[in-house]
Design a protein around this motif. Sequence first.
Motif, PDB file in Angstrom:
ATOM      1  N   HIS A 163      33.253 -19.941 -18.909  1.00  0.00           N
ATOM      2  CA  HIS A 163      32.777 -18.653 -19.403  1.00  0.00           C
ATOM      3  C   HIS A 163      32.304 -17.748 -18.252  1.00  0.00           C
ATOM      4  O   HIS A 163      32.608 -16.559 -18.216  1.00  0.00           O
ATOM      5  N   GLY A 164      31.594 -18.346 -17.323  1.00  0.00           N
ATOM      6  CA  GLY A 164      31.078 -17.571 -16.190  1.00  0.00           C
ATOM      7  C   GLY A 164      32.188 -16.951 -15.364  1.00  0.00           C
ATOM      8  O   GLY A 164      32.102 -15.787 -14.965  1.00  0.00           O
ATOM      9  N   ILE A 165      33.221 -17.722 -15.119  1.00  0.00           N
ATOM     10  CA  ILE A 165      34.347 -17.188 -14.348  1.00  0.00           C
ATOM     11  C   ILE A 165      34.983 -16.023 -15.091  1.00  0.00           C
ATOM     12  O   ILE A 165      35.306 -14.983 -14.503  1.00  0.00           O
ATOM     13  N   CYS A 166      35.118 -16.162 -16.390  1.00  0.00           N
ATOM     14  CA  CYS A 166      35.693 -15.069 -17.185  1.00  0.00           C
ATOM     15  C   CYS A 166      34.852 -13.810 -17.065  1.00  0.00           C
ATOM     16  O   CYS A 166      35.363 -12.711 -16.829  1.00  0.00           O
ATOM     17  N   ILE A 167      33.566 -13.965 -17.238  1.00  0.00           N
ATOM     18  CA  ILE A 167      32.673 -12.800 -17.193  1.00  0.00           C
ATOM     19  C   ILE A 167      32.736 -12.113 -15.841  1.00  0.00           C
ATOM     20  O   ILE A 167      32.917 -10.897 -15.747  1.00  0.00           O
ATOM     21  N   LEU A 168      32.590 -12.876 -14.790  1.00  0.00           N
ATOM     22  CA  LEU A 168      32.587 -12.267 -13.456  1.00  0.00           C
ATOM     23  C   LEU A 168      33.918 -11.591 -13.173  1.00  0.00           C
ATOM     24  O   LEU A 168      33.971 -10.529 -12.553  1.00  0.00           O
ATOM     25  N   ALA A 169      34.997 -12.196 -13.665  1.00  0.00           N
ATOM     26  CA  ALA A 169      36.309 -11.595 -13.449  1.00  0.00           C
ATOM     27  C   ALA A 169      36.421 -10.269 -14.192  1.00  0.00           C
ATOM     28  O   ALA A 169      36.843  -9.260 -13.629  1.00  0.00           O
ATOM     29  N   LEU A 170      36.015 -10.277 -15.451  1.00  0.00           N
ATOM     30  CA  LEU A 170      36.161  -9.064 -16.263  1.00  0.00           C
ATOM     31  C   LEU A 170      35.251  -7.935 -15.808  1.00  0.00           C
ATOM     32  O   LEU A 170      35.588  -6.766 -15.963  1.00  0.00           O
ATOM     33  N   THR A 171      34.098  -8.256 -15.291  1.00  0.00           N
ATOM     34  CA  THR A 171      33.195  -7.205 -14.857  1.00  0.00           C
ATOM     35  C   THR A 171      33.427  -6.820 -13.403  1.00  0.00           C
ATOM     36  O   THR A 171      32.649  -6.089 -12.825  1.00  0.00           O
ATOM     37  N   GLY A 172      34.503  -7.358 -12.830  1.00  0.00           N
ATOM     38  CA  GLY A 172      34.885  -6.939 -11.486  1.00  0.00           C
ATOM     39  C   GLY A 172      33.935  -7.390 -10.401  1.00  0.00           C
ATOM     40  O   GLY A 172      33.811  -6.749  -9.369  1.00  0.00           O
ATOM     41  N   ARG A 173      33.259  -8.507 -10.611  1.00  0.00           N
ATOM     42  CA  ARG A 173      32.313  -8.948  -9.597  1.00  0.00           C
ATOM     43  C   ARG A 173      32.838 -10.110  -8.765  1.00  0.00           C
ATOM     44  O   ARG A 173      32.152 -10.626  -7.906  1.00  0.00           O
ATOM     45  N   LEU A 174      34.057 -10.523  -9.027  1.00  0.00           N
ATOM     46  CA  LEU A 174      34.610 -11.605  -8.217  1.00  0.00           C
ATOM     47  C   LEU A 174      35.287 -11.053  -6.972  1.00  0.00           C
ATOM     48  O   LEU A 174      35.290 -11.674  -5.916  1.00  0.00           O
ATOM     49  N   GLU A 175      35.859  -9.865  -7.117  1.00  0.00           N
ATOM     50  CA  GLU A 175      36.404  -9.176  -5.956  1.00  0.00           C
ATOM     51  C   GLU A 175      37.399 -10.023  -5.199  1.00  0.00           C
ATOM     52  O   GLU A 175      37.282 -10.284  -4.016  1.00  0.00           O
TER      53      GLU A 175
END
Lengths: 217, 217
Positions: A163-175
């Motif tokens: 879930h965390g990976i999904c969230i960070l990906a969708l909110t553009g914070r993984l960069e």
Amino acid sequence: MGRRNDHSRQEIREMALQVAEKIVAKEGLQGLNARKIASAIGYSVGSLYIVFENLDDLILQVNARSLDQLYTVISKTEQQCRQPDACLLALGQAYLEFAMEQPQRWRTVFEYQRTKDAEIPSWYRKKIFRLFKLVEKPLLEFMPTLEPHLCAQTARALWGGVHGICILALTGRLEIVGADSVQNLMELLITNYLAGLKNVQGTPCTPEEGTTQECKA
Amino acid sequence: MGRRNDHSRQEIREMALQVAEKIVAKEGLQGLNARKIASAIGYSVGSLYIVFENLDDLILQVNARSLDQLYTVISKTEQQCRQPDACLLALGQAYLEFAMEQPQRWRTVFEYQRTKDAEIPSWYRKKIFRLFKLVEKPLLEFMPTLEPHLCAQTARALWGGVHGICILALTGRLEIVGADSVQNLMELLITNYLAGLKNVQGTPCTPEEGTTQECKA
DNA sequence: ATAAACAATTGAACACCGTTCAATATGGGG
DNA sequence: CCCCATATTGAACGGTGTTCAATTGTTTAT
């Protein structure tokens, strides 16, 4: 306009939910408001408040539908796979795929917090529970020695991670530069976690590598 | 009231941010609004819009401070630990601790999305980057053979997982009975992930356990 | 057929929100 | 001491969610 009996309350409710789903999918939660829904279904705002307690209630229903659709997708994935480890990986990727194909709906499900301090209703909680169940099943096949409680914990830890990976990906914070790299992250997390599970549970605790937790069980 | 020159713009800005921080910490993002901030610092709403572009700008500044404080906490943790695996675990737990001690501030950082389509400014991105750096460092000590890019990916996968557990815990979607069980989830995720890393990288790929990804490298 | 009772539906009104900008009050330079 | 530049205001605007007296069509009773 007074009484017209064009639709039953159930029908109005259904129309409103369908319209709201479309708006959320297209414009996100921010694009949703009572007047927009009302005009789209050809009724006034007042009628919405006869059929729904308030907008929070309406959004909860929209989210419930998203959760149902997510469950359908995940459930199908779970039925199609064979080996438990490949199954868990497929589940994670299906989850990610849903999140990336329906970003607005997915985000609305997990980011929306009711204004009122009202509790999340139990029927809604159940929809989340049964998603976890889909993870616990192959996990138990993967690690048959896991006691039920630890299995639940292990599933939640893994799913929290997914879930965390999904969230960070969708909110553009993984960069991350590159096209399919989020999928790679997902695979990294799941395969390493599972490999670690097998490793830690199967071997005696070695002081320089294990921390403290696994040695107790 | 006209001109009074009680405070410089920088001072007004600072007062507003401090008040906003308190409101967010106590009531969350929902409790924050321009008029409340203005009256708390003894100025009018108009003055806020001289000092800040808009409320989004103000909130971004508040979040930047939260990120700075988080960085301080995580950084200290990183400096105090010895073995890289214990270090990574400590980092995850420090992250969780911050999230649970300052739930409103932490959630505001990660759940807030600017209304406008404006990009996240680069100085803000840097604050996120340097947090990842703190994870990559002990991770590289733990797995010295990791090439830089894979190390960054591995760190992001792990940190995404840690983040996910925090989010689900704070939004009440994990539903765990017991006091310190979120900490246990965190430990499960991190230790298993690290153990898996060591295991997968160190051993040749076995067809029945490995999926596909790790065998390439 | 007519009237009365009823229920479905409305939309103006309220209290809040972020944001703007003409009006204003004042500190300080000439 | 006056005047002006400017710091500051707060009413006003368009947008929320929500409510509820008023209205109007339907149904029932006579």
